[in-house]
Every structure is written in structure tokens, then in C-alpha cells.
Scaffold this active site. Structure first.
Site, PDB file in Angstrom:
ATOM      1  N   ASP A  30       0.852  -1.190   0.000  1.00  0.00           N
ATOM      2  CA  ASP A  30       0.000   0.000   0.000  1.00  0.00           C
ATOM      3  C   ASP A  30       0.890   1.244   0.000  1.00  0.00           C
ATOM      4  OD1 ASP A  30      -1.717   2.222   1.215  1.00  0.00           O
ATOM      5  OD2 ASP A  30      -3.180   0.600   1.014  1.00  0.00           O
ATOM      6  N   GLY A  93     -16.364   2.284   2.609  1.00  0.00           N
ATOM      7  CA  GLY A  93     -15.024   2.852   2.631  1.00  0.00           C
ATOM      8  C   GLY A  93     -14.180   2.559   1.406  1.00  0.00           C
ATOM      9  N   GLN A  94     -14.782   2.051   0.340  1.00  0.00           N
ATOM     10  CA  GLN A  94     -14.022   1.763  -0.874  1.00  0.00           C
ATOM     11  C   GLN A  94     -13.694   3.067  -1.598  1.00  0.00           C
ATOM     12  OE1 GLN A  94     -16.024  -0.865  -3.646  1.00  0.00           O
ATOM     13  NE2 GLN A  94     -14.189  -1.140  -4.885  1.00  0.00           N
ATOM     14  N   HIS A 100     -10.466  -5.201  -4.227  1.00  0.00           N
ATOM     15  CA  HIS A 100      -9.145  -5.429  -3.660  1.00  0.00           C
ATOM     16  C   HIS A 100      -9.258  -5.845  -2.199  1.00  0.00           C
ATOM     17  CE1 HIS A 100     -10.049  -1.135  -3.077  1.00  0.00           C
ATOM     18  NE2 HIS A 100      -9.232  -1.147  -2.031  1.00  0.00           N
ATOM     19  N   HIS A 102      -7.260  -5.654   1.383  1.00  0.00           N
ATOM     20  CA  HIS A 102      -6.185  -5.079   2.200  1.00  0.00           C
ATOM     21  C   HIS A 102      -5.780  -6.142   3.212  1.00  0.00           C
ATOM     22  CE1 HIS A 102      -6.586  -0.659   1.410  1.00  0.00           C
ATOM     23  NE2 HIS A 102      -7.816  -1.010   1.064  1.00  0.00           N
TER      24      HIS A 102
END
Length: 114
Positions: A30, A93-94, A100, A102
Site C-alpha cells: 500500500d 469505505g471503498q 481489492h 487489504h
């Protein structure tokens, strides 16, 4: 999708600090880590979010999650664990419209997350 940042990373148009890559999955660190271990896994196939999975994507999602745990172990989270997060749409919260996962670890993580 031509304007998707993750699609551009998959194509090599934008650099990413890759951890793993195969024909279907890319994993990379990230750019704004929230824990000592923080990486993302994306399917190379553009899927906007988990709510838009097709039945034919079942095996891909399974491979994505299995690879997530393998990489978490490789990066030192095997003993104490990690958090695996799939955000979905704005309320979830995308922030990038490409499915994807996390993976965060390397320190205790609070709950609720926010």
C-alpha cells in the site's frame, strides 16, 4: 477500465512495489500503509467491487483470499495474525472502484476500525 488506478498498476503503466504476481492476481504494498505490514491484492480482471462478483468469479476470489493468507504468513503475520479487509462502495469505505483485499498486520489493530 482505462482510468482505473489498479488496472494501470496491473498493466505496469503506474509503478507498484510488487510482492506477488501470477496470471490472475497482483499483490503490492500500500502506498499509504496503516500498519507495519499493509499490502493489497487485486484480481487482474477488473471487478468494481465484491457486490458485483459473478458466479464465475468464485474460484478467483478463493485464490485471492488464499494468496492473501500465504503472503501474510510470508511477511511475518503468521503467529500473531492480521486483518483482511474488503471495502465495498462508498459506505463501506471503498476509494478505488476495483475489487481489492487489504492485509494489515505487524501491530495490534483496534476495533471498530472507524
Amino acid at each position: 477500465m482505462s482510468d482505473c488506478i489498479f488496472c494501470k498498476i496491473v498493466k505496469g503503466e503506474i509503478p507498484g512495489k510488487k510482492i506477488y504476481e501470477d496470471d490472475e492476481i497482483l499483490a503490492f504494498h500500500d502506498v499509504s500503509p496503516q500498519a507495519p505490514v499493509h499490502f493489497l491484492l487485486v484480481p487482474k480482471k477488473h471487478i468494481r467491487n465484491i457486490m458485483e462478483l459473478d458466479k464465475s468469479d468464485t474460484a478467483l476470489l478463493g485464490r485471492l483470499l488464499f494468496k492473501a493468507q500465504e503472503l501474510a504468513v510470508e511477511l511475518g503475520c503468521g503467529e500473531k495474525g492480521a486483518r483482511f479487509v474488503i471495502n465495498c462502495k462508498s459506505d463501506g469505505g471503498q476509494t478505488v472502484d476495483h475489487l481489492h483485499v487489504h492485509v494489515l498486520g505487524g501491530r495490534p489493530l483496534d476495533w471498530p476500525p472507524g
